[in-house]
Design a protein around this motif. Structure first.
Motif, mmCIF file in Angstrom:
data_model
loop_
_atom_site.group_PDB
_atom_site.id
_atom_site.type_symbol
_atom_site.label_atom_id
_atom_site.label_comp_id
_atom_site.label_asym_id
_atom_site.label_seq_id
_atom_site.Cartn_x
_atom_site.Cartn_y
_atom_site.Cartn_z
ATOM 1 N N MET A 32 86.774 5.531 -3.216
ATOM 2 C CA MET A 32 87.101 6.886 -2.763
ATOM 3 C C MET A 32 88.504 7.252 -3.220
ATOM 4 S SD MET A 32 87.004 8.521 1.074
ATOM 5 C CE MET A 32 88.486 7.705 1.629
ATOM 6 N N ARG A 33 88.624 8.363 -3.890
ATOM 7 C CA ARG A 33 89.917 8.777 -4.428
ATOM 8 C C ARG A 33 90.463 9.965 -3.629
ATOM 9 N NH1 ARG A 33 89.412 4.455 -6.008
ATOM 10 N NH2 ARG A 33 89.363 3.670 -8.152
ATOM 11 N N LYS A 34 90.663 9.747 -2.354
ATOM 12 C CA LYS A 34 91.238 10.778 -1.497
ATOM 13 C C LYS A 34 92.479 10.216 -0.808
ATOM 14 C CE LYS A 34 88.139 13.754 -2.513
ATOM 15 N NZ LYS A 34 88.492 14.897 -3.373
ATOM 16 N N LYS A 35 93.558 10.957 -0.900
ATOM 17 C CA LYS A 35 94.783 10.558 -0.204
ATOM 18 C C LYS A 35 94.488 10.576 1.296
ATOM 19 C CE LYS A 35 99.748 11.522 -0.308
ATOM 20 N NZ LYS A 35 100.103 10.224 -0.906
ATOM 21 N N THR A 36 94.768 9.467 1.984
ATOM 22 C CA THR A 36 94.310 9.288 3.354
ATOM 23 C C THR A 36 95.436 8.823 4.272
ATOM 24 O OG1 THR A 36 92.108 8.671 2.559
ATOM 25 C CG2 THR A 36 92.629 8.111 4.832
ATOM 26 N N LEU A 37 95.557 9.480 5.418
ATOM 27 C CA LEU A 37 96.463 9.048 6.485
ATOM 28 C C LEU A 37 95.624 8.420 7.585
ATOM 29 C CD1 LEU A 37 99.216 8.948 7.970
ATOM 30 C CD2 LEU A 37 98.697 11.258 8.843
ATOM 31 N N ILE A 38 95.944 7.170 7.919
ATOM 32 C CA ILE A 38 95.245 6.445 8.986
ATOM 33 C C ILE A 38 96.197 6.317 10.165
ATOM 34 C CG2 ILE A 38 94.068 4.306 9.620
ATOM 35 C CD1 ILE A 38 93.841 3.870 6.472
ATOM 36 N N MET A 39 95.809 6.813 11.321
ATOM 37 C CA MET A 39 96.640 6.715 12.513
ATOM 38 C C MET A 39 95.925 5.844 13.545
ATOM 39 S SD MET A 39 98.326 10.528 12.923
ATOM 40 C CE MET A 39 96.800 11.385 13.332
ATOM 41 N N MET A 40 96.618 4.827 14.041
ATOM 42 C CA MET A 40 96.031 3.895 15.004
ATOM 43 C C MET A 40 97.034 3.589 16.110
ATOM 44 S SD MET A 40 92.995 3.197 13.626
ATOM 45 C CE MET A 40 92.439 1.749 14.532
ATOM 46 N N GLY A 41 96.509 3.337 17.317
ATOM 47 C CA GLY A 41 97.356 2.901 18.413
ATOM 48 C C GLY A 41 97.337 1.390 18.525
ATOM 49 N N ASP A 42 98.489 0.781 18.868
ATOM 50 C CA ASP A 42 98.519 -0.677 18.979
ATOM 51 C C ASP A 42 98.091 -1.164 20.363
ATOM 52 O OD1 ASP A 42 100.712 -0.064 20.531
ATOM 53 O OD2 ASP A 42 102.162 -1.239 19.372
ATOM 54 N N ASP A 43 97.693 -0.226 21.252
ATOM 55 C CA ASP A 43 97.169 -0.602 22.564
ATOM 56 C C ASP A 43 95.815 0.070 22.786
ATOM 57 O OD1 ASP A 43 97.139 -1.850 25.054
ATOM 58 O OD2 ASP A 43 98.214 -0.219 26.052
ATOM 59 N N ASP A 44 95.043 0.197 21.708
ATOM 60 C CA ASP A 44 93.722 0.831 21.775
ATOM 61 C C ASP A 44 92.694 -0.222 22.181
ATOM 62 O OD1 ASP A 44 91.284 2.127 21.343
ATOM 63 O OD2 ASP A 44 92.001 3.184 19.563
ATOM 64 N N HIS A 45 92.080 -0.048 23.356
ATOM 65 C CA HIS A 45 91.111 -1.008 23.861
ATOM 66 C C HIS A 45 89.718 -0.814 23.264
ATOM 67 C CE1 HIS A 45 93.683 -1.359 27.793
ATOM 68 N NE2 HIS A 45 94.303 -1.797 26.721
ATOM 69 N N ILE A 46 89.486 0.324 22.628
ATOM 70 C CA ILE A 46 88.151 0.657 22.123
ATOM 71 C C ILE A 46 88.042 0.388 20.625
ATOM 72 C CG2 ILE A 46 86.513 2.564 21.793
ATOM 73 C CD1 ILE A 46 87.620 3.728 24.440
ATOM 74 N N VAL A 47 89.025 0.840 19.861
ATOM 75 C CA VAL A 47 89.061 0.578 18.418
ATOM 76 C C VAL A 47 90.394 -0.108 18.123
ATOM 77 C CG1 VAL A 47 88.836 1.545 16.099
ATOM 78 C CG2 VAL A 47 87.685 2.660 18.014
ATOM 79 N N PRO A 48 90.418 -1.436 18.145
ATOM 80 C CA PRO A 48 91.683 -2.162 17.952
ATOM 81 C C PRO A 48 92.350 -1.863 16.616
ATOM 82 C CG PRO A 48 89.972 -3.622 18.815
ATOM 83 C CD PRO A 48 89.289 -2.332 18.441
ATOM 84 N N LEU A 49 93.648 -2.074 16.607
ATOM 85 C CA LEU A 49 94.477 -1.791 15.435
ATOM 86 C C LEU A 49 93.987 -2.492 14.178
ATOM 87 C CD1 LEU A 49 97.031 -0.738 14.008
ATOM 88 C CD2 LEU A 49 98.317 -2.598 15.111
ATOM 89 N N THR A 50 93.389 -3.668 14.307
ATOM 90 C CA THR A 50 92.896 -4.408 13.143
ATOM 91 C C THR A 50 91.973 -3.559 12.279
ATOM 92 O OG1 THR A 50 92.925 -6.358 14.575
ATOM 93 C CG2 THR A 50 91.858 -6.602 12.438
ATOM 94 N N GLY A 68 102.487 1.628 21.537
ATOM 95 C CA GLY A 68 102.098 1.945 22.907
ATOM 96 C C GLY A 68 100.955 2.933 22.979
ATOM 97 N N GLY A 69 100.368 3.249 21.855
ATOM 98 C CA GLY A 69 99.298 4.239 21.805
ATOM 99 C C GLY A 69 97.945 3.631 22.105
ATOM 100 N N GLY A 70 97.216 4.222 23.037
ATOM 101 C CA GLY A 70 95.850 3.827 23.313
ATOM 102 C C GLY A 70 94.885 4.648 22.490
#
Length: 294
Positions: A224-242, A261-263
């Motif tokens: 995929m050749r689309k410039k992409t911003l990925i935003m993740m919380g390091d305290d997300d219990h549903i979709v972990p940062l990994t 500190g983002g969930g």
């Protein structure tokens, strides 16, 4: 006279939706409740096409649309969610992304920047893959590559699947931290979010779950050749940062922003930081490849 909490929440909801144009549109054989912001106003920016999280209605993300006043914003309730009628037949990512292009045609919009959160992040990835000519840039929030995701906390996931989180405000408030984790800011912000939610129909919710069953973007993302911003919380219990790290490794032209500190609801708890990052990312000059695609 002092306003009650309910009156304050109603006022906040009205404020978030004050500039939205709400219509019912029949496209791709489905009738959808659609909200648009500022499409009738001149702008040097492309509109944002937003895909919401599972079971979430337009009102849940309306404050984000209001926080980006210099660009158009397009969002719709999935079938059986919010104000969209109950679905008759199931759908999948391919058919729903095609339906989204029919909506863009109806609105007279050719190209968009695409954003999705959680379940909607998977839809946003699929839209960019299926319709690259209509996608300039991609923003993914609190999401994963689908079937290959690293699962979240079992307690959070079990409560996520419980429909009471939409129907019973007391249940939602009691388990809010378990569900979403992270810094939630003022208590009113939390209650504002709960107040905005409208229960999905059982069939609508089930069809949303079914739509992504077995889906993954992992084999295609490296191409995929689309410039992409990925935003993740390091305290997300549903979709972990990994999961964000995995997406960042798979997508060639991507950057990962970690909200400390983002969930799962860091778009709510870290709204200023998220909006600033989105504006900076979307306003960066186009590359030669993007200019050719446009």
């Amino acid at each position: 006279m002092t306003d009650t909490r309910e009156e304050v929440l109603d006022e906040a909801l009205d404020e978030a939706m004050r500039d939205a144009r709400i219509t019912m549109e029949t496209v791709g054989g489905r009738t959808l409740r659609v909200a648009t912001w500022r499409l009738d106003k001149p702008s040097k920016h492309l509109p944002i096409l937003f895909f919401n999280g599972i079971g979430a209605n337009i009102e849940a993300v309306a404050p984000l649309a209001e926080a980006l006043p210099d660009r158009g914003f397009i969002m719709f309730d999935m079938p059986g969610i919010g104000g969209s009628p109950e679905p008759v037949v199931p759908y999948n990512a391919w058919t729903m992304c095609w339906t989204a292009t029919q909506l863009l045609d109806r609105l007279g919009v050719d190209q968009v920047d695409v954003m999705g959160v959680s379940w909607g992040g998977a839809m946003a990835q699929h839209f960019a893959i299926q319709h690259p000519g209509r996608t300039r840039r991609l923003i993914l929030a609190a999401t994963s590559a689908g079937m290959v995701m690293i699962p979240g906390n079992i307690s959070s996931l079990s409560k996520m699947a419980d429909p009471r989180r939409y129907i019973d405000a007391a249940f939602m408030e009691e388990h809010f931290q378990t569900l979403y984790g992270g810094a939630l800011g003022k208590a009113l912000n939390k209650m504002e979010h709960i107040h905005r939610l409208k229960p999905p129909s059982p069939r609508g919710y089930f069809y949303q779950l079914l739509a992504m069953l077995g889906w993954t973007s992992a084999p295609v993302l490296p191409f995929m050749r689309k410039k992409t911003l990925i935003m993740m919380g390091d305290d997300d219990h549903i979709v972990p940062l990994t999961n964000g790290w995995l997406l960042d490794k798979l997508i060639p032209d991507s950057e990962l922003l970690v909200l400390r500190g983002g969930g799962h609801l860091f778009l709510l708890s870290h709204s200023d930081e998220c909006v600033a990052a989105m504006q900076r990312f979307l306003d960066e000059p186009d590359s030669q490849d993007e200019a050719k695609a446009a």
